[in-house]
Design a protein around this motif. Sequence first.
Motif, PDB file in Angstrom:
ATOM      1  N   ARG A 158     -20.791   4.844 -17.456  1.00  0.00           N
ATOM      2  CA  ARG A 158     -20.642   3.919 -16.329  1.00  0.00           C
ATOM      3  C   ARG A 158     -22.007   3.407 -15.878  1.00  0.00           C
ATOM      4  O   ARG A 158     -22.972   4.169 -15.791  1.00  0.00           O
ATOM      5  N   ASN A 159     -22.070   2.107 -15.591  1.00  0.00           N
ATOM      6  CA  ASN A 159     -23.313   1.522 -15.098  1.00  0.00           C
ATOM      7  C   ASN A 159     -23.410   1.673 -13.581  1.00  0.00           C
ATOM      8  O   ASN A 159     -22.582   2.337 -12.952  1.00  0.00           O
ATOM      9  N   GLU A 160     -24.420   1.038 -13.002  1.00  0.00           N
ATOM     10  CA  GLU A 160     -24.649   1.185 -11.561  1.00  0.00           C
ATOM     11  C   GLU A 160     -23.476   0.680 -10.724  1.00  0.00           C
ATOM     12  O   GLU A 160     -23.255   1.128  -9.586  1.00  0.00           O
ATOM     13  N   LYS A 161     -22.722  -0.266 -11.271  1.00  0.00           N
ATOM     14  CA  LYS A 161     -21.570  -0.815 -10.549  1.00  0.00           C
ATOM     15  C   LYS A 161     -20.288  -0.013 -10.771  1.00  0.00           C
ATOM     16  O   LYS A 161     -19.235  -0.358 -10.245  1.00  0.00           O
TER      17      LYS A 161
END
Length: 403
Positions: free
Chosen positions: A147-150
């Motif tokens: 998962r990325n920062e968002k």
Amino acid sequence: MQRLYLHFKRATIVGRGSYRGRNIIAKNVEDDDCDARGYWPVEWWIMSVTPAENPIRKDKEGLTSIILQGGKEALLRDLLDTPGGEVERALMGMYRSKWPLVKLLDIGGKEVNPDFGACTCADGPTGIGAPEVPPIPCHVHNGYTKRNEKGEVVHTKPGKLEAYYFPPLDTPEHAGRPPLTKVHARLGLRPTVTKDDVLRALDEFGKNDAFYALMPAYPVEPYGGWTIRQGVMHAPGPYPTLEVQFAQDDAHMGSWTLGARIEPEEERRKMQREIQLCGLNDGREWIERMVEWDLNVDPKFQERYHRPIRVLEEGTWGRRYQLFFDEFYGEGVEVKQGHKTTRASDERPCVAVVWSGEGGANGNAVSAAHEHAREFLVTPNTPLTLENTGSTVLMVFTVFTIA
């Protein structure tokens, strides 16, 4: 160019916690054969520059250590990273980025009685619920997920293509072992399986063996093999298997070990999150992101992906045949007693494995019976001469770089 010919120091053995073996590459059947992590030594990684990515890591696991002239030891990966690039060019030419991960899988364990849960379409290799030796748990390779920062799920690498070859076992090195009969590999999904069937089976992870029942079981036969596309479910059967794949170690599990259960429930849920979902939200997202649906349920799956050997040449000396296909390429060479053969030089490097017999390779002693003489690297533009000095057939498998 100087012709380099490198022996490894010792077999690079990788442990796994989800399956056991048949005591072919190491002792790996009994409970006390596992290491402190609970992992059994079941995979021999051959001329590998790829680290193993087990849930519990071990320093340098998966990386091949070789012996240089003078007896010095070094990791193959470190040699390739030598500043200046001269060593890399000598060993790999321009093909380092195409170097595959090659393994010998020792798959097995003790017979279990599968429990396919409520699934009524189950048919094990010898009948519904009949005892069988467990395969590698069913899993899929369609890339790493995180998962990325968002909070969005992203793939950090593409999926992993792989292929199998099933070597013969009627060799002196395997004499006296119990015969492997009625061995099957579960590959893909049955054409009638629905996404709801898969969703229910995913939720039964560690509770029963429902997922296996959704997969057709194909007989494993010597001198045969398969190409397994990214996103195709697979559970390789309990038979020694030479495997070639993209150089990465990702996997999303579909089910846990056949016949085994995970308890208590909180531990089952934890493992499900860690080795099945791997950052995905739930089973539906797993199906949509990990599974190439049309490839799995293809009614012509066997016709499209089964790969028996193709004989390239043969004579009084023996024979040479192709054993890996599509994006991969590999050959088997069988040299009869007292004979020798030479394969012309190739700009691609290759890894070689001595499966049976003994003799010479470019004047170097090779033998399937000796750990220090059964694996080697043939560098670019180097002819390979194999000579049989033993009393049985010399059998060598070579695997080249990825197309």
